[in-house]
Design a protein around this motif. Sequence first.
Motif, PDB file in Angstrom:
ATOM      1  N   ILE A   1       0.881  -1.114  -0.101  1.00 57.40           N
ATOM      2  CA  ILE A   1      -0.141  -0.046   0.056  1.00 57.40           C
ATOM      3  C   ILE A   1       0.877   1.424   0.029  1.00 57.40           C
ATOM      4  O   ILE A   1       0.466   2.152  -0.820  1.00 57.40           O
ATOM      5  CB  ILE A   1      -1.021  -0.116   1.191  1.00 57.40           C
ATOM      6  N   ALA A   2       2.018   1.269   0.660  1.00 51.62           N
ATOM      7  CA  ALA A   2       2.901   2.539   0.619  1.00 51.62           C
ATOM      8  C   ALA A   2       3.748   2.427  -0.700  1.00 51.62           C
ATOM      9  O   ALA A   2       3.795   3.762  -0.955  1.00 51.62           O
ATOM     10  CB  ALA A   2       3.846   2.060   1.812  1.00 51.62           C
ATOM     11  N   VAL A   3       3.892   1.306  -1.224  1.00 47.95           N
ATOM     12  CA  VAL A   3       4.218   1.459  -2.647  1.00 47.95           C
ATOM     13  C   VAL A   3       3.514   2.203  -3.597  1.00 47.95           C
ATOM     14  O   VAL A   3       3.890   3.027  -4.585  1.00 47.95           O
ATOM     15  CB  VAL A   3       4.869  -0.083  -3.002  1.00 47.95           C
ATOM     16  N   TRP A   4       2.245   1.613  -3.616  1.00 49.86           N
ATOM     17  CA  TRP A   4       1.309   2.185  -4.455  1.00 49.86           C
ATOM     18  C   TRP A   4       0.881   3.658  -4.088  1.00 49.86           C
ATOM     19  O   TRP A   4       0.766   4.564  -5.010  1.00 49.86           O
ATOM     20  CB  TRP A   4      -0.050   1.296  -4.386  1.00 49.86           C
TER      21      TRP A   4
ATOM     22  N   ALA B   1       3.608  13.596   0.001  1.00 54.37           N
ATOM     23  CA  ALA B   1       3.059  12.124  -0.186  1.00 54.37           C
ATOM     24  C   ALA B   1       4.204  11.454  -0.316  1.00 54.37           C
ATOM     25  O   ALA B   1       4.052   9.996   0.134  1.00 54.37           O
ATOM     26  CB  ALA B   1       2.226  12.276  -1.389  1.00 54.37           C
ATOM     27  N   MET B   2       5.381  11.973  -0.903  1.00 56.92           N
ATOM     28  CA  MET B   2       6.520  10.792  -1.063  1.00 56.92           C
ATOM     29  C   MET B   2       7.162  10.705   0.236  1.00 56.92           C
ATOM     30  O   MET B   2       7.694   9.716   0.469  1.00 56.92           O
ATOM     31  CB  MET B   2       7.406  11.717  -2.210  1.00 56.92           C
ATOM     32  N   SER B   3       7.354  11.792   0.967  1.00 59.55           N
ATOM     33  CA  SER B   3       7.970  11.710   2.182  1.00 59.55           C
ATOM     34  C   SER B   3       7.125  10.712   3.096  1.00 59.55           C
ATOM     35  O   SER B   3       7.972   9.794   3.800  1.00 59.55           O
ATOM     36  CB  SER B   3       8.070  13.082   2.979  1.00 59.55           C
ATOM     37  N   PHE B   4       5.919  10.855   3.350  1.00 60.67           N
ATOM     38  CA  PHE B   4       5.082  10.227   4.209  1.00 60.67           C
ATOM     39  C   PHE B   4       5.118   8.492   3.679  1.00 60.67           C
ATOM     40  O   PHE B   4       5.205   7.681   4.425  1.00 60.67           O
ATOM     41  CB  PHE B   4       3.624  10.352   3.951  1.00 60.67           C
ATOM     42  N   SER B   5       5.231   8.345   2.298  1.00 56.41           N
ATOM     43  CA  SER B   5       5.204   6.995   1.846  1.00 56.41           C
ATOM     44  C   SER B   5       6.723   6.345   2.080  1.00 56.41           C
ATOM     45  O   SER B   5       6.748   5.009   2.525  1.00 56.41           O
ATOM     46  CB  SER B   5       5.053   7.068   0.192  1.00 56.41           C
ATOM     47  N   MET B   6       7.799   7.175   1.919  1.00 55.04           N
ATOM     48  CA  MET B   6       8.981   6.598   2.230  1.00 55.04           C
ATOM     49  C   MET B   6       9.124   6.291   3.888  1.00 55.04           C
ATOM     50  O   MET B   6       9.589   5.354   4.041  1.00 55.04           O
ATOM     51  CB  MET B   6      10.009   7.821   1.861  1.00 55.04           C
TER      52      MET B   6
END
Length: 404
Positions: A153-156, A205-210
Amino acid sequence: MDSFTLDIRTLNFIIILFSCIYSAGFLLYQRSQKKISGLGLFALSLLFIGIGPLVLSFRGTTSNWLSIIIANAIIMLGFQLVLHSLCLFRKSSLKYTYFTYACYPLSISLFYYYSHIVPSIKARVIVISVFVAISTIITAIATLNGKQKDLKIAVWMMSSSLFLYGTFMVFRATWSALSEEIHNFMYAGLLHQLTFLFSILLVVAMSFSMLWMINARLVRSIREVSRRDPLTQLYNRHALERVLPRILVESHKAMSLSIIMTDIDNFKSINDKHGHLVGDKALIRVAKVINTVTRPCHFVFRFGGDEILIILPNSHLEEANILAESLRKSIFTCGLVDNIELPLTSSFGVASLRDGESWESLVSRADQALYHAKELGRNTVVTSPQHMEPRKIHQVAPCDKAIS
């Protein structure tokens, strides 16, 4: 579309703030924790995405070289480094970066052309929009295709945010190409103002996903450590208790399950004669041999002391017997331990699950077969009978030298 406006300078400041804070956080994390491939480069990319708009905000008070060409070159480099860092982080091929790295000097040349030779804000907007669109869409693909096992889900989330931003940049480039020339970028239309807003959302969004993926990796590694024996790195009894119910259910469906029980011959005398450190190294050596010879579908556990249990799902007695014999030979020929003349041998007990038999009974039969192997002189494979008639012992061909 221009009835509602946003303050570009305010949005610019928010991009700078968010990018620099997240960049500093990731850099500090990388310094204080175990190194994560690509994370430092990702932090640097966020820093460039923040510094670019900062330099851009000096437009009108400094030279066009700095406020236009250098500023946009930094922003484009930031997005290029996002691609490179995520290829490293997700273990994707660096081939994804080749095209965008080739486009980078061309884009800077176009910025120079449309700044000093044929000045055009509209053309510059199209150039950076196209470059960022290509970079972010390729990054989304590279993130999805990575070989690293991460939380899906984080990758998506990471891929979706990049893909949506890239799609918006394609729309921005198309819209700009069909629109009139822009005379003052800081007071451009709403679409260009939204670019700054969406850039803020992308950074978040990128930072949260990372962070989400890093946290998931930490949780998985902690779980893995709790299921591994710290000395041999084999699975421990806790892992056996967790995986056993599933193995038994699948084995009853497939009507086949075999196990191998083994330990090191004369292990106590090795500890007494050479010390426990040498004994530990002998156990590590045997564990490595077993991990090398067994297949990924097999489960290897440190059952207790020097005793090792190997579970072979969907395997019949003969297959388990062949594997045990292969392990016996491999351990016998694995060489010296800690430069000490210490030939290692192991004995093996093999059993296959009978119809309606309990797990405890299966382990007991394998353990009894191992005990018989010791009685027969060690360095031997003994197979527990599959049927209820009196036990029939299978002894392999004599080894090259007798081991007491």
